[in-house]
Design an enzyme around this catalytic site. Sequence first.
Site, PDB file in Angstrom:
ATOM      1  N   THR A 133       0.714  -1.270   0.083  1.00 53.13           N
ATOM      2  CA  THR A 133      -0.067   0.027  -0.022  1.00 53.13           C
ATOM      3  C   THR A 133       0.880   1.175   0.038  1.00 53.13           C
ATOM      4  O   THR A 133       1.769   1.547   0.709  1.00 53.13           O
ATOM      5  CB  THR A 133      -0.957  -0.131   1.234  1.00 53.13           C
ATOM      6  OG1 THR A 133      -1.658  -1.318   1.213  1.00 53.13           O
ATOM      7  CG2 THR A 133      -1.660   1.352   1.272  1.00 53.13           C
ATOM      8  N   LEU A 149      -2.147 -11.399  -0.185  1.00 49.85           N
ATOM      9  CA  LEU A 149      -3.318 -10.776   0.478  1.00 49.85           C
ATOM     10  C   LEU A 149      -4.354 -11.681   0.571  1.00 49.85           C
ATOM     11  O   LEU A 149      -4.989 -11.940   1.576  1.00 49.85           O
ATOM     12  CB  LEU A 149      -3.794  -9.676  -0.488  1.00 49.85           C
ATOM     13  CG  LEU A 149      -2.859  -8.368  -0.354  1.00 49.85           C
ATOM     14  CD1 LEU A 149      -3.492  -7.237  -1.483  1.00 49.85           C
ATOM     15  CD2 LEU A 149      -2.659  -7.767   1.116  1.00 49.85           C
ATOM     16  N   ARG A 169     -25.517  -7.420  35.973  1.00 50.05           N
ATOM     17  CA  ARG A 169     -25.993  -5.969  36.194  1.00 50.05           C
ATOM     18  C   ARG A 169     -27.401  -5.952  36.636  1.00 50.05           C
ATOM     19  O   ARG A 169     -28.461  -6.497  35.821  1.00 50.05           O
ATOM     20  CB  ARG A 169     -25.763  -5.291  34.615  1.00 50.05           C
ATOM     21  CG  ARG A 169     -26.345  -3.867  34.829  1.00 50.05           C
ATOM     22  CD  ARG A 169     -25.723  -2.728  35.687  1.00 50.05           C
ATOM     23  NE  ARG A 169     -25.979  -1.617  35.244  1.00 50.05           N
ATOM     24  CZ  ARG A 169     -25.710  -0.604  36.113  1.00 50.05           C
ATOM     25  NH1 ARG A 169     -25.215  -0.519  37.422  1.00 50.05           N
ATOM     26  NH2 ARG A 169     -26.165   0.660  35.767  1.00 50.05           N
ATOM     27  N   GLU A 191      -6.471  -4.661   3.766  1.00 43.99           N
ATOM     28  CA  GLU A 191      -6.430  -6.252   3.202  1.00 43.99           C
ATOM     29  C   GLU A 191      -7.809  -6.203   2.334  1.00 43.99           C
ATOM     30  O   GLU A 191      -8.225  -7.468   2.236  1.00 43.99           O
ATOM     31  CB  GLU A 191      -5.920  -7.266   3.909  1.00 43.99           C
ATOM     32  CG  GLU A 191      -4.731  -7.058   4.743  1.00 43.99           C
ATOM     33  CD  GLU A 191      -4.491  -8.278   5.252  1.00 43.99           C
ATOM     34  OE1 GLU A 191      -4.610  -9.438   5.090  1.00 43.99           O
ATOM     35  OE2 GLU A 191      -3.688  -8.136   6.390  1.00 43.99           O
ATOM     36  N   THR A 209     -10.690  -3.316   1.137  1.00 44.08           N
ATOM     37  CA  THR A 209     -11.890  -2.565   1.812  1.00 44.08           C
ATOM     38  C   THR A 209     -13.353  -3.624   1.628  1.00 44.08           C
ATOM     39  O   THR A 209     -13.310  -4.351   0.694  1.00 44.08           O
ATOM     40  CB  THR A 209     -12.351  -1.215   1.325  1.00 44.08           C
ATOM     41  OG1 THR A 209     -12.602  -1.502  -0.215  1.00 44.08           O
ATOM     42  CG2 THR A 209     -11.106  -0.361   1.119  1.00 44.08           C
TER      43      THR A 209
END
Length: 390
Positions: free
Chosen positions: A138, A245, A274, A369, A371
């Site tokens: 890149t 990739l 909770r 790697e 989008t």
Amino acid sequence: MTDALDRLDILDLDDDLADEDRLLRDTVRKFADDRLRPHIQQWFEDGTLPARDLAREFGELGVLGMHLDGYGCQGSTATQYGIVCAEVEAVDSGLRSLVSVQGSLAMYAIYAYGSEEQKQRWLPGMAAGELIGCFGLTEPDSGSDPGSMRTRATRDGDDWVLTGTKMWITNGSLSDVAVVWARTEEGVAGFLVEKGMPGFTTQDVHHKISLRASVTSELILDGVRVPEANRLPEARGLKAPLGCLTEARYGIVWGVTGAARDALVTAIDYATSRVQFGKPIGGFQLTQKKLADLAVSLQHTQLTAKRLGELKDAGRIAPHHVSFGKFSNVSAALAICREARSILGGSGITTEYPVLRHAVNLETVYTYEGTHEVHTLVLGSHLTGLDAFR
């Protein structure tokens, strides 16, 4: 935590694990719980990581390049590698990035495209975590379109002279060797640029909101002279880095299931302890609806990862399979973490709990790697036979 993990395995996927795979999972999970989890909050807040120490420890654990054969690597199955990615990313995506960039990008590039001499020189030390590698593809102006890279390699006698800049490089400033991709007169080629070569410098990226427990760097190549012996001889054209990739994206498909699982386990533990309006909030219908939706979504991601592991171990995996996995699993994991955060209310916005940290880390994983949009178009091209990239 263990009780919540068991409840989340609604489809009894753990029952399908071979004894060897279960032992590996439990070993890595214990390492993560003992060595990584107690420190990750501080590493993330400080934006630091003892990466060299951790690399050696990961090397001792045998997980760096574990799916490669020989040269100090384990020769593990793809599924076993995926299991490791999930357990490491259950702590933090930055830690899984350290492991996967080392093994599935830098080491794999040398393993797949390097000479025997290059493999012997670098891979054993990288498998042991004594040497660290990075992957320089890149650039500041070349992300989703790597074919537009501006980094150039010009032949000069027996050497190559590299000029250009690489950006968003995990492990960049730590690396003893950088796999750098550059344009030549014959097409794209890969080069092993070694730390200390004149003209090769790095600069870390600061002020990150995401992947803070990870080293991200810029690589600057100012007339770096690289010998022909450092060119990857089997790397011809853009297909070579794209193949790396695809290898790394497979680990992401598994890894994000770990982040989502950890966020959901945290939400279940919180919801069952909770107390509001006189009972645990997990006893209210709206909270149970959220948890049910998230648990089903998580199991879908785990089933996808399991199927891709089967395809890869059978030698049948293709790039569109991996794009399916990254497209599906990262977006689902991100959605799980965001919704799980809502169950924790105000407590969910602090680093005392890991849920929002996982979510902000996955914002990066959603983009790097390949989008989400790129994988959308890969799937679209597979479905129609038409290329929509240009």
